[in-house]
Structures are given as structure tokens and as C-alpha cells.
Design a protein around this motif. Structure first.
Motif, PDB file in Angstrom:
ATOM      1  N   UNK A   1       0.853  -1.191   0.000  1.00 33.95           N
ATOM      2  CA  UNK A   1       0.000   0.000   0.000  1.00 33.95           C
ATOM      3  C   UNK A   1       0.885   1.236   0.000  1.00 33.95           C
ATOM      4  N   UNK A   2       0.698   2.085  -1.017  1.00 32.17           N
ATOM      5  CA  UNK A   2       1.447   3.327  -1.138  1.00 32.17           C
ATOM      6  C   UNK A   2       0.471   4.452  -1.458  1.00 32.17           C
ATOM      7  N   UNK A   3       0.959   5.687  -1.353  1.00 34.70           N
ATOM      8  CA  UNK A   3       0.061   6.788  -1.658  1.00 34.70           C
ATOM      9  C   UNK A   3       0.749   8.105  -1.932  1.00 34.70           C
TER      10      UNK A   3
ATOM     11  N   UNK B   1      -9.407   6.369   3.448  1.00 37.37           N
ATOM     12  CA  UNK B   1      -8.521   5.260   3.090  1.00 37.37           C
ATOM     13  C   UNK B   1      -8.887   3.993   3.850  1.00 37.37           C
ATOM     14  N   UNK B   2      -9.123   4.139   5.138  1.00 32.60           N
ATOM     15  CA  UNK B   2      -9.453   2.992   5.983  1.00 32.60           C
ATOM     16  C   UNK B   2     -10.715   2.289   5.470  1.00 32.60           C
ATOM     17  N   UNK B   3     -11.722   3.081   5.142  1.00 33.07           N
ATOM     18  CA  UNK B   3     -12.975   2.524   4.624  1.00 33.07           C
ATOM     19  C   UNK B   3     -12.760   1.791   3.306  1.00 33.07           C
ATOM     20  N   UNK B   4     -11.944   2.360   2.431  1.00 29.31           N
ATOM     21  CA  UNK B   4     -11.726   1.766   1.114  1.00 29.31           C
ATOM     22  C   UNK B   4     -10.788   0.566   1.160  1.00 29.31           C
TER      23      UNK B   4
ATOM     24  N   UNK C   1       0.539  -7.545   4.461  1.00 32.92           N
ATOM     25  CA  UNK C   1       0.319  -6.178   3.990  1.00 32.92           C
ATOM     26  C   UNK C   1       1.600  -5.432   4.286  1.00 32.92           C
ATOM     27  N   UNK C   2       2.248  -4.917   3.249  1.00 30.75           N
ATOM     28  CA  UNK C   2       3.517  -4.208   3.392  1.00 30.75           C
ATOM     29  C   UNK C   2       3.254  -2.716   3.290  1.00 30.75           C
ATOM     30  N   UNK C   3       3.587  -1.990   4.355  1.00 33.92           N
ATOM     31  CA  UNK C   3       3.389  -0.540   4.379  1.00 33.92           C
ATOM     32  C   UNK C   3       4.748   0.143   4.433  1.00 33.92           C
ATOM     33  N   UNK C   4       4.789   1.364   3.919  1.00 32.33           N
ATOM     34  CA  UNK C   4       6.051   2.061   3.694  1.00 32.33           C
ATOM     35  C   UNK C   4       6.026   3.422   4.380  1.00 32.33           C
ATOM     36  N   UNK C   5       7.069   3.736   5.123  1.00 30.78           N
ATOM     37  CA  UNK C   5       7.262   5.095   5.595  1.00 30.78           C
ATOM     38  C   UNK C   5       6.311   5.541   6.680  1.00 30.78           C
ATOM     39  N   UNK C   6       5.740   6.752   6.508  1.00 34.48           N
ATOM     40  CA  UNK C   6       5.068   7.394   7.640  1.00 34.48           C
ATOM     41  C   UNK C   6       3.923   8.322   7.238  1.00 34.48           C
ATOM     42  N   UNK C   7       3.231   8.008   6.138  1.00 34.77           N
ATOM     43  CA  UNK C   7       2.146   8.872   5.681  1.00 34.77           C
ATOM     44  C   UNK C   7       0.801   8.388   6.228  1.00 34.77           C
ATOM     45  N   UNK C   8      -0.247   9.131   5.896  1.00 34.08           N
ATOM     46  CA  UNK C   8      -1.589   8.692   6.273  1.00 34.08           C
ATOM     47  C   UNK C   8      -1.944   7.356   5.619  1.00 34.08           C
ATOM     48  N   UNK C   9      -1.418   7.113   4.425  1.00 30.02           N
ATOM     49  CA  UNK C   9      -1.629   5.816   3.773  1.00 30.02           C
ATOM     50  C   UNK C   9      -1.042   4.681   4.613  1.00 30.02           C
ATOM     51  N   UNK C  10       0.102   4.951   5.256  1.00 29.62           N
ATOM     52  CA  UNK C  10       0.777   3.943   6.078  1.00 29.62           C
ATOM     53  C   UNK C  10      -0.089   3.534   7.259  1.00 29.62           C
ATOM     54  N   UNK C  11      -0.570   4.501   8.017  1.00 32.61           N
ATOM     55  CA  UNK C  11      -1.338   4.179   9.220  1.00 32.61           C
ATOM     56  C   UNK C  11      -2.710   3.622   8.852  1.00 32.61           C
ATOM     57  N   UNK C  12      -3.310   4.113   7.768  1.00 35.07           N
ATOM     58  CA  UNK C  12      -4.631   3.610   7.375  1.00 35.07           C
ATOM     59  C   UNK C  12      -4.555   2.140   6.975  1.00 35.07           C
ATOM     60  N   UNK C  13      -3.561   1.780   6.173  1.00 32.82           N
ATOM     61  CA  UNK C  13      -3.414   0.385   5.760  1.00 32.82           C
ATOM     62  C   UNK C  13      -3.100  -0.513   6.949  1.00 32.82           C
ATOM     63  N   UNK C  14      -2.302  -0.022   7.868  1.00 35.75           N
ATOM     64  CA  UNK C  14      -1.960  -0.802   9.064  1.00 35.75           C
ATOM     65  C   UNK C  14      -3.200  -1.084   9.892  1.00 35.75           C
TER      66      UNK C  14
END
Length: 361
Positions: free
Chosen positions: A6-8, A74-77, A90-103
Motif C-alpha cells: 500500500x502506497x500513496x 482510506x481505511x474505509x476503502x 500487507x507491506x506498508x512504507x514510511x510514515x504517511x496517512x496511507x501507512x497508518x490507514x493500511x496498518x
């Protein structure tokens, strides 16, 4: 093994590139989800084409918004996508809102989460990125750390058993692109009008809320950049352009030559040919270090503390206080000290894949 990445945002696409490339040479399945957090073509699309990343399997198109609204969307989608795919990781990258939402979406569904670039800390709780990275590390199942310093931070927080040192994937792509730039022998393209690549110049970026939201601070930073004794190629992030317009601040003044954000290859080429870098970006200060260019970071702290050793990176957060010294710091010559290899030697992506495969349940 099935991995769902998941990236954004722009920095995550750079981290994704070597992982995607190395995954393509295996029998593993790699599903790519783009949240659309960075929806501007210059901040997203050019990175897919320029770094050879396949088109995302899913594009959520979330776009901009407040932190709560963007993360919630993001969380809903993401929840039904992760639930239907049921990846091994689920591989998340870095420290954006996309990161925490996917986590959050994954852990609620009991799907294992691996955090690439775990353990970074600025210890500045004003930064939204700091909240994202700390919360992600404490929720994730596997913490893939880029440095020994990051490993120490994770151990201090009681997360040592979940942590593995893999190195920094940005080194993989930065060194690869650097070598291609050097091999071509070409001058950088798409620099702002007024920048002669055969003459000394600085590369500058500026986008963090602490530097752009307050009119007086932004005006002082622009004034300081404008007063530098060499031309400044200001690669203007959309946030900077918007905030400057709202504040009534003219970016094109004095030494400053305003240009657009560059594709990754263009940014590396511009940095390689520059005299140095002035930035508040986390990624660019480290890339300057890897490319042997002195960096001035317009922040009171850095997550990449290794760049401070030997004087390669200098923190210069306040132009009001530093006066003429700020110009001296920004235009200093490159140190003669060896940078070593604190971020690895360019094999972090393959190490990451190996670690994920070895820990599949």
C-alpha cells in the motif's frame, strides 16, 4: 507468498520501486494498491513511469483532505480490498496517512502487517509523520528497520522481538539511478529557467506545515533563500505553491528560480550536478548524503541522524536567528570525510523479500 503493498505518496513510490523490481524476479505474488494520497501527476504518475513500477492493481483516488478525513476514507476503502485479497503480508512504507490507514485496516482483519522503514524517530510530536510512524510500529507484526539507530529506538520501545535490520531500500534505487546519471554524462534536464547546470547552483525543496503554514516564517525562509550567493533551483511542491499564494508571498525573487517537482531520475541528476541541497524533506537530505552533496536541513531535528556525522548535513531551522551565517551554512563546501554505509549497500529490497518469505505462517 502474496504481498499486498500500500502506497500513496511520492516518497513511498521511491521505496516501492526496488521492492517491486525484485518481487518481479520471484514466484511471489505482489498486489499494488495506490491510495491516491498524492493525486497530482507530478507527485505520483511520473514516478511509476520513471522508476518502472507497474500500474497499481487498485487505485483508490482518495485525494486531499484533512488528516482525519483522508485517513478515514482510506481505511474505509482499504478494508474490503485487504479482506478479499487475504495476503500473507500487507507491506506498508514510511510514515504517511496511507501507512497508518493500511496498518489499521489490516490488523483489524488479523492480516499480518510489515512496516518498511520502521524505527525512525524525530521525537517531534508536532509532525503528523511522527504519530503515523510510532502508531504503525506498535501495531505492525514485523518491523523492517533501515539502520542500527532505528533498531535501538524500537528496542527502547519494547519492540525488539518484532524488529529486523534490512537496510534502507532508498539506497537501492538512489545508487542505481546515480550510476545511470553518471554513465549518461548528460546535464540535468528540466531545471528551472535561469539555472545553468554548468555553473554552481543549489537544489531546494520546502513543503512541511511547520515551514509553510505560518506566513512570517515562510516569508523569512523565502527571503533567506533569495539572499543566497548562488542560484537556487526551488522545486516547488504544490503545498508550497498554494501556501505562498495564500500568504501573498512571491517565490520567484533574488537567487530563487522556481521550477516544478522533478521525476526521481531528474531530481537525482539535479542533485548530482549541484553544489548542495537546502530542504525540509526527509528523503532528499538522505539522498544528498548518499550522493556526496552537503545538505542544509530547515528543521530543528532529523530522523536520519547518521547524515549529521562529518558535517554532511547541518540543521539550520531559523533564518531569523542565523542571519548571514545561514547563507554560509547553505553554501558550504562538501566535507572530505567518508560517509561509510550506515544505510546499507543497496540490497535492502531483496533482504526484505527474503525476511517476509521466511516468516510466512
Amino acid at each position: 507468498m502474496k504481498v499486498l503493498s500500500v502506497v500513496g505518496a511520492r516518497p513511498q513510490l521511491v521505496k516501492l520501486a526496488p521492492v517491486s523490481d525484485d518481487m518481479s524476479n520471484t514466484d511471489h505474488t505482489h498486489v499494488l494498491v495506490h491510495t491516491g494520497q498524492h493525486y497530482d501527476a507530478e507527485m505520483s504518475d511520473v514516478f511509476f513511469s520513471g522508476l518502472g513500477i507497474p500500474d497499481p492493481d487498485v487505485h483508490l483516488g482518495v485525494g486531499s483532505g484533512s488528516h482525519g478525513a483522508q485517513t478515514g476514507s482510506m481505511l474505509t476503502a482499504l478494508e474490503p480490498i485487504i479482506d478479499s485479497q487475504r495476503p500473507d503480508w500487507v507491506l506498508v512504507y514510511g510514515d504517511t496517512n496511507s501507512t497508518i490507514a493500511a496498518t489499521l485496516a489490516a490488523v483489524k482483519l488479523h492480516v499480518p502487517v510489515a512496516h518498511l522503514e520502521a524505527g525512525l524517530r524525530s521525537f517531534n510530536r508536532r509532525m503528523p509523520e511522527e504519530h503515523n510512524r510510532v502508531l504503525t510500529d506498535h501495531a505492525a507484526d514485523l518491523l523492517l528497520a533501515p539502520t542500527e539507530t532505528a533498531m535501538k529506538h524500537l528496542a527502547t520501545e519494547g519492540l525488539a522481538e518484532r524488529s529486523v535490520l534490512v537496510g534502507d531500500v532508498m539506497v537501492d534505487v538512489c545508487l542505481k539511478v546515480r550510476d545511470a546519471v553518471r554513465a549518461s554524462g548528460e546535464a540535468p534536464h528540466d531545471l528551472p529557467t535561469g539555472i545553468d547546470p554548468s555553473e554552481p547552483y543549489l537544489v531546494a525543496t520546502l513543503h512541511r506545515p511547520d515551514n509553510t503554514d505560518d506566513r512570517d516564517r515562510l516569508a523569512a525562509l523565502v527571503e533567506a533563500l533569495a539572499a543566497l550567493p548562488v542560484p537556487v533551483a526551488l522545486l516547488a511542491h504544490p503545498r508550497l505553491v498554494n501556501r505562498a499564494a495564500a500568504h501573498g508571498i512571491e517565490l520567484q525573487q533574488g537567487a530563487i528560480q522556481v521550477g516544478r517537482p522533478l521525476p526521481y531520475g531528474g531530481l537525482i541528476a539535479a542533485t548530482v550536478h549541484s553544489r548542495g541541497v537546502v530542504t525540509d524533506s526527509g528523503g532528499l537530505q538522505k539522498e544528498a548524503f548518499l550522493l556526496g552533496r552537503p545538505c542544509t536541513t530547515i528543521r530543528p531535528e532529523t530522523e536520519w541522524v547518521e547524515t549529521l556525522e562529518g558535517g554532511w548535513n547541518v540543521l539550520a531551522p531559523d533564518p531569523h536567528l542565523m542571519g548571514d551565517t545561514w547563507a554560509g551554512v547553505a553554501t558550504r563546501p562538501a566535507p572530505q570525510t567518508d560517509i561509510g554505509a550506515p544505510y546499507g549497500v543497496g540490497k535492502a529490497a531483496q533482504t526484505t523479500i527474503d525476511v517476509l518469505a521466511s516468516r510466512c505462517s
